[in-house]
Design a protein around this motif. Structure first.
Motif, PDB file in Angstrom:
ATOM      1  N   PHE A  68       0.828  -1.206   0.000  1.00 22.02           N
ATOM      2  CA  PHE A  68       0.000   0.000   0.000  1.00 22.02           C
ATOM      3  C   PHE A  68       0.867   1.264   0.000  1.00 22.02           C
ATOM      4  O   PHE A  68       0.441   2.307  -0.511  1.00 22.02           O
ATOM      5  N   ALA A  69       2.080   1.185   0.559  1.00 24.23           N
ATOM      6  CA  ALA A  69       2.978   2.339   0.507  1.00 24.23           C
ATOM      7  C   ALA A  69       3.445   2.617  -0.913  1.00 24.23           C
ATOM      8  O   ALA A  69       3.842   3.744  -1.228  1.00 24.23           O
ATOM      9  N   ALA A  70       3.406   1.611  -1.786  1.00 20.15           N
ATOM     10  CA  ALA A  70       3.830   1.792  -3.172  1.00 20.15           C
ATOM     11  C   ALA A  70       2.759   2.454  -4.031  1.00 20.15           C
ATOM     12  O   ALA A  70       3.059   2.865  -5.164  1.00 20.15           O
ATOM     13  N   VAL A  71       1.535   2.557  -3.541  1.00 18.94           N
ATOM     14  CA  VAL A  71       0.438   3.095  -4.352  1.00 18.94           C
ATOM     15  C   VAL A  71       0.697   4.532  -4.815  1.00 18.94           C
ATOM     16  O   VAL A  71       0.438   4.862  -5.978  1.00 18.94           O
ATOM     17  N   PRO A  72       1.212   5.457  -3.957  1.00 23.02           N
ATOM     18  CA  PRO A  72       1.474   6.815  -4.459  1.00 23.02           C
ATOM     19  C   PRO A  72       2.459   6.871  -5.616  1.00 23.02           C
ATOM     20  O   PRO A  72       2.438   7.826  -6.396  1.00 23.02           O
ATOM     21  N   ALA A  73       3.322   5.887  -5.742  1.00 19.92           N
ATOM     22  CA  ALA A  73       4.253   5.837  -6.865  1.00 19.92           C
ATOM     23  C   ALA A  73       3.693   5.059  -8.039  1.00 19.92           C
ATOM     24  O   ALA A  73       4.340   4.995  -9.093  1.00 19.92           O
ATOM     25  N   TRP A  74       2.490   4.503  -7.899  1.00 21.07           N
ATOM     26  CA  TRP A  74       1.936   3.583  -8.884  1.00 21.07           C
ATOM     27  C   TRP A  74       0.675   4.153  -9.520  1.00 21.07           C
ATOM     28  O   TRP A  74       0.557   4.225 -10.740  1.00 21.07           O
ATOM     29  N   ARG A  75      -0.278   4.566  -8.687  1.00 19.29           N
ATOM     30  CA  ARG A  75      -1.551   5.085  -9.163  1.00 19.29           C
ATOM     31  C   ARG A  75      -1.629   6.590  -8.940  1.00 19.29           C
ATOM     32  O   ARG A  75      -0.962   7.136  -8.042  1.00 19.29           O
ATOM     33  N   SER A  76      -2.480   7.247  -9.733  1.00 17.45           N
ATOM     34  CA  SER A  76      -2.642   8.691  -9.586  1.00 17.45           C
ATOM     35  C   SER A  76      -4.024   9.093  -9.102  1.00 17.45           C
ATOM     36  O   SER A  76      -4.248  10.261  -8.819  1.00 17.45           O
ATOM     37  N   THR A  77      -4.969   8.156  -8.999  1.00 18.50           N
ATOM     38  CA  THR A  77      -6.314   8.480  -8.527  1.00 18.50           C
ATOM     39  C   THR A  77      -6.247   8.906  -7.070  1.00 18.50           C
ATOM     40  O   THR A  77      -5.786   8.148  -6.210  1.00 18.50           O
ATOM     41  N   GLU A  78      -6.698  10.114  -6.786  1.00 24.64           N
ATOM     42  CA  GLU A  78      -6.499  10.697  -5.461  1.00 24.64           C
ATOM     43  C   GLU A  78      -7.182   9.890  -4.367  1.00 24.64           C
ATOM     44  O   GLU A  78      -6.630   9.717  -3.272  1.00 24.64           O
ATOM     45  N   GLU A  79      -8.402   9.396  -4.628  1.00 21.51           N
ATOM     46  CA  GLU A  79      -9.119   8.639  -3.593  1.00 21.51           C
ATOM     47  C   GLU A  79      -8.388   7.348  -3.242  1.00 21.51           C
ATOM     48  O   GLU A  79      -8.290   6.975  -2.065  1.00 21.51           O
ATOM     49  N   ILE A  80      -7.879   6.665  -4.243  1.00 20.35           N
ATOM     50  CA  ILE A  80      -7.155   5.417  -3.988  1.00 20.35           C
ATOM     51  C   ILE A  80      -5.868   5.693  -3.221  1.00 20.35           C
ATOM     52  O   ILE A  80      -5.504   4.943  -2.296  1.00 20.35           O
ATOM     53  N   VAL A  81      -5.175   6.767  -3.574  1.00 16.82           N
ATOM     54  CA  VAL A  81      -3.959   7.133  -2.843  1.00 16.82           C
ATOM     55  C   VAL A  81      -4.279   7.474  -1.393  1.00 16.82           C
ATOM     56  O   VAL A  81      -3.570   7.064  -0.460  1.00 16.82           O
ATOM     57  N   LEU A  82      -5.386   8.206  -1.160  1.00 14.21           N
ATOM     58  CA  LEU A  82      -5.771   8.581   0.192  1.00 14.21           C
ATOM     59  C   LEU A  82      -6.091   7.359   1.038  1.00 14.21           C
ATOM     60  O   LEU A  82      -5.579   7.202   2.162  1.00 14.21           O
ATOM     61  N   PHE A  83      -6.931   6.479   0.520  1.00 15.71           N
ATOM     62  CA  PHE A  83      -7.314   5.305   1.304  1.00 15.71           C
ATOM     63  C   PHE A  83      -6.146   4.338   1.473  1.00 15.71           C
ATOM     64  O   PHE A  83      -6.066   3.619   2.478  1.00 15.71           O
ATOM     65  N   SER A  84      -5.226   4.323   0.525  1.00 10.57           N
ATOM     66  CA  SER A  84      -4.015   3.511   0.711  1.00 10.57           C
ATOM     67  C   SER A  84      -3.159   4.067   1.843  1.00 10.57           C
ATOM     68  O   SER A  84      -2.532   3.306   2.588  1.00 10.57           O
ATOM     69  N   GLY A  85      -3.133   5.403   1.978  1.00 11.47           N
ATOM     70  CA  GLY A  85      -2.422   5.998   3.108  1.00 11.47           C
ATOM     71  C   GLY A  85      -3.027   5.585   4.436  1.00 11.47           C
ATOM     72  O   GLY A  85      -2.305   5.283   5.401  1.00 11.47           O
ATOM     73  N   LEU A  86      -4.365   5.559   4.509  1.00 13.56           N
ATOM     74  CA  LEU A  86      -5.023   5.090   5.735  1.00 13.56           C
ATOM     75  C   LEU A  86      -4.701   3.623   5.995  1.00 13.56           C
ATOM     76  O   LEU A  86      -4.525   3.209   7.149  1.00 13.56           O
ATOM     77  N   ALA A  87      -4.623   2.831   4.928  1.00 18.21           N
ATOM     78  CA  ALA A  87      -4.263   1.420   5.095  1.00 18.21           C
ATOM     79  C   ALA A  87      -2.842   1.278   5.618  1.00 18.21           C
ATOM     80  O   ALA A  87      -2.562   0.411   6.471  1.00 18.21           O
ATOM     81  N   VAL A  88      -1.925   2.127   5.158  1.00 16.71           N
ATOM     82  CA  VAL A  88      -0.540   2.077   5.648  1.00 16.71           C
ATOM     83  C   VAL A  88      -0.492   2.390   7.138  1.00 16.71           C
ATOM     84  O   VAL A  88       0.191   1.701   7.910  1.00 16.71           O
ATOM     85  N   VAL A  89      -1.230   3.420   7.571  1.00 18.56           N
ATOM     86  CA  VAL A  89      -1.248   3.765   8.995  1.00 18.56           C
ATOM     87  C   VAL A  89      -1.802   2.604   9.814  1.00 18.56           C
ATOM     88  O   VAL A  89      -1.253   2.233  10.872  1.00 18.56           O
ATOM     89  N   THR A  90      -2.883   1.990   9.341  1.00 17.43           N
ATOM     90  CA  THR A  90      -3.472   0.857  10.053  1.00 17.43           C
ATOM     91  C   THR A  90      -2.491  -0.302  10.162  1.00 17.43           C
ATOM     92  O   THR A  90      -2.329  -0.906  11.231  1.00 17.43           O
ATOM     93  N   LEU A  91      -1.823  -0.612   9.070  1.00 17.11           N
ATOM     94  CA  LEU A  91      -0.888  -1.737   9.076  1.00 17.11           C
ATOM     95  C   LEU A  91       0.354  -1.437   9.907  1.00 17.11           C
ATOM     96  O   LEU A  91       0.924  -2.352  10.531  1.00 17.11           O
ATOM     97  N   LEU A  92       0.787  -0.174   9.944  1.00 15.14           N
ATOM     98  CA  LEU A  92       1.916   0.169  10.816  1.00 15.14           C
ATOM     99  C   LEU A  92       1.558  -0.050  12.281  1.00 15.14           C
ATOM    100  O   LEU A  92       2.388  -0.514  13.075  1.00 15.14           O
ATOM    101  N   VAL A  93       0.324   0.280  12.652  1.00 13.23           N
ATOM    102  CA  VAL A  93      -0.120   0.022  14.020  1.00 13.23           C
ATOM    103  C   VAL A  93      -0.092  -1.482  14.303  1.00 13.23           C
ATOM    104  O   VAL A  93       0.371  -1.927  15.364  1.00 13.23           O
ATOM    105  N   LEU A  94      -0.567  -2.284  13.358  1.00 13.20           N
ATOM    106  CA  LEU A  94      -0.589  -3.736  13.567  1.00 13.20           C
ATOM    107  C   LEU A  94       0.828  -4.304  13.632  1.00 13.20           C
ATOM    108  O   LEU A  94       1.102  -5.195  14.462  1.00 13.20           O
ATOM    109  N   THR A  95       1.746  -3.818  12.795  1.00 10.62           N
ATOM    110  CA  THR A  95       3.110  -4.334  12.840  1.00 10.62           C
ATOM    111  C   THR A  95       3.809  -3.953  14.143  1.00 10.62           C
ATOM    112  O   THR A  95       4.576  -4.752  14.702  1.00 10.62           O
ATOM    113  N   ALA A  96       3.561  -2.740  14.632  1.00  5.57           N
ATOM    114  CA  ALA A  96       4.159  -2.342  15.907  1.00  5.57           C
ATOM    115  C   ALA A  96       3.554  -3.129  17.060  1.00  5.57           C
ATOM    116  O   ALA A  96       4.257  -3.513  18.006  1.00  5.57           O
ATOM    117  N   TRP A  97       2.259  -3.375  16.988  1.00  4.64           N
ATOM    118  CA  TRP A  97       1.551  -4.083  18.057  1.00  4.64           C
ATOM    119  C   TRP A  97       2.046  -5.522  18.200  1.00  4.64           C
ATOM    120  O   TRP A  97       2.180  -6.054  19.295  1.00  4.64           O
TER     121      TRP A  97
END
Length: 568
Positions: free
Chosen positions: A106-135
């Motif tokens: 999901f961190a690769a999406v900003p370098a891959w896709r240009s659709t703003e909504e998909i990039v935004l929600f991928s950013g939220l997915a990255v934050v969620t997954l970072l919390v899970l990896t730290a946990w």
């Protein structure tokens, strides 16, 4: 380096009371009961240096737009966390590798896709997954698939607290460690300070003579000390923000790892209270579904006679309302089911019957919403908001089915992780299929059946849609009017398929694969575009509009949430 023995009961105390901490060991402190940390971070110096390096990298990368810079920084954060924790008791098992892999995807999406909504929600997915990896970093026994919703809510709150704490635990540990080592090195430090004081006048004298001796050297020295205060503060603040965030993640990955189960939620409802809530909602939804049955099976004439609406108005009016109702009713159902504790078999049967009935009615609402979307899509084609709304309702449908398969069968702890994984799966599917490309091709295929092609929306879908738009132009070109041809020409030819500025595209930090492919496709197809759109399609329009080409909309062509074409 010897890794400290893990003790879930040890916590970090404030800096004034913290025990000395070195890179080789961490003191064990008695539990305080209220700390969000489970132990002091080991190797504080190495971790703090890594956070500072990530902060400097973030300041360099993030001073421009969004592109590959986001991907590089998140990947650097993941690599640094693996390097810092190499000597700790963190286990790089298959579960954590999957979480890190999903984060990198999901961190690769900003370098891959240009659709703003998909990039935004991928950013939220990255934050969620970072919390899970730290946990889960130092908790190999923590089974994510068996944690209740309350546990995930508590983890989200703990993640926020870690972000607020940021680098404080590392700074406190480092301060104590250096205080312990300072007494042994005081003599050497004092000698170094005396030598520095003696060297300052010598440097000033010889430096002034060398500057007078060569104009180039003088310009170099002057440039080193000619700083703009605003620029310095800006760099320091941005680097500080990314250092703080990196330190929060690294420290949480080393300190969190508690496998203690979350206590039950404080809210308790009796079977009568919970049954009343579920029963009333069941009756309300049932009355709505009874009306919808006539619409679903009565045909267009029944809609026109009963509701006084056109089919398009019927579809457009209720879809988002039904999605909102479903999105609110599902947490209500989960919350009431979790709060009710039946004490007898009869109470258990009554509660399960009411919950099952509401589950069935929610699925009926989903069917009604999807039928409305199908009607509207058949008549007016696809737009990006319609695709995203359909993906949302399909995810909600999956959550309802998963609720029936887990909670209603007496296994509620599997519901939270399954719903989260389903949401990430739907988002990953959107990233992979490229909705902008599918929208252009699907709407172009409708032209053969006599439908209009929404050229303005297709042109403004961004770089993700440009190759498909170029491919379908020979088919849809004859159906376009002068304004639509001008709109497509301005996006494809004038802007090379991208709305970003030339200055942004010249910086590698905002490089994006979709925009690069769009520019290449436009450059290759430019001779053919003139044959379809005309040599200067905007010339006549610019004269009538004061010398400016018409500006295409930023989203759908209409202010209606679902419309991308003229309202019927």
């Amino acid at each position: 380096m010897t890794a400290p023995t893990r003790n879930p009961e040890a916590v970090i105390q404030p800096a004034t009371a913290a025990a000395p901490l070195t890179d080789r060991h961490a003191s064990r402190l008695p539990p305080t009961g209220g700390s969000i940390f489970t132990r002091a971070p080991a190797a504080s110096t190495r971790t703090l240096i890594g956070a500072i390096e990530l902060g400097i990298l973030g300041d360099y990368l993030m001073r421009v737009g969004v592109g590959v810079n986001v991907t590089v920084w998140v990947w650097a954060l993941l690599v640094t966390s693996l390097a810092v924790m190499a000597g700790s008791d963190a286990v790089l098992d298959r579960r954590r590798m999957l979480l890190l892999g999903a984060t990198a995807f999901f961190a690769a999406v900003p370098a891959w896709r240009s659709t703003e909504e998909i990039v935004l929600f991928s950013g939220l997915a990255v934050v969620t997954l970072l919390v899970l990896t730290a946990w889960t970093a130092t908790a190999p026994d923590l089974a994510l698939a068996r944690q209740a919703i309350g546990t995930y809510a508590r983890a989200a709150l703990t993640g926020v607290l870690h972000i607020i704490a940021g680098a404080i635990p590392l700074l406190a540990a480092e301060a104590q460690s250096r205080a312990e080592r300072y007494s042994a090195r005081r003599r050497s430090v004092n000698a170094a300070l005396r030598g520095l004081a003696l060297s300052v006048p010598v440097v000033f004298i010889f430096g002034a003579l060398l500057m007078n001796a060569d104009a180039g050297y003088e310009a170099l020295v002057n440039s080193l000390f000619r700083w703009d205060a605003g620029t310095v503060v800006s760099h320091a603040m941005l680097a500080g923000v990314f250092t703080w965030l990196a330190a929060a993640y690294l420290c949480a990955s080393m300190c969190w790892g508690s496998t203690e189960s979350t206590p039950p939620l404080g809210l308790r409802l009796g079977v009568v209270e919970g049954g009343m809530v579920l029963g009333v909602v069941n009756l309300l939804f049932l009355s709505f579904i009874i009306v919808q049955v006539g619409y679903l099976f009565g045909g267009a004439q029944h809609v026109l006679e009963t509701a006084g609406l056109t089919y398009a108005e019927y579809a457009r009016r209720g879809f988002f309302e039904l999605v909102t109702v479903t999105a609110l009713a599902l947490p209500l159902l989960v919350g009431v089911t979790s709060a009710v504790r039946p004490e007898t078999p009869r109470e258990h049967r009554v509660h399960r019957a009411l919950a099952t009935a509401l589950t069935v009615l929610l699925l009926a609402l989903v069917v009604s919403a999807l039928s409305r979307m199908r009607l509207y899509q058949v008549e007016y084609g696809w737009t990006l908001p319609r695709v995203h709304a359909t993906a949302l309702i399909l995810w909600l449908c999956g959550c309802i089915a998963w609720f029936a398969a887990t909670v209603l069968r007496g296994d509620p702890r599997r519901f939270a992780f399954g719903s989260l994984a389903g949401g990430l799966g739907v988002l990953a599917a959107l990233v992979l299929v490229n909705p902008a490309d599918l929208i252009v091709r699907a709407n172009a295929a409708r032209v053969a059946d006599g439908h209009d092609f929404d050229a303005e929306h297709a042109a403004w879908l961004g770089a993700d849609a440009v190759p498909a738009l170029i491919a379908v132009l020979p088919t849809v070109g004859p159906t376009l009017d002068a304004k639509e041809k001008c709109t497509i020409h301005s996006i494809l030819v004038d802007n090379r398929g991208s709305r970003s500025t030339g200055a942004e595209e010249s910086d590698w930090r905002v490089w994006n694969l979709a925009r690069s492919r769009a520019r290449t496709a436009v450059r290759v197809a430019e001779p053919r575009l003139a044959a379809v759109l005309g040599a200067a399609p905007c010339e006549g329009l610019t004269k009538s509009t004061g010398g400016q080409a018409p500006t295409p909309p930023s989203g759908d062509a209409s202010t209606e949430p679902l419309s991308g074409t003229a309202t019927p």
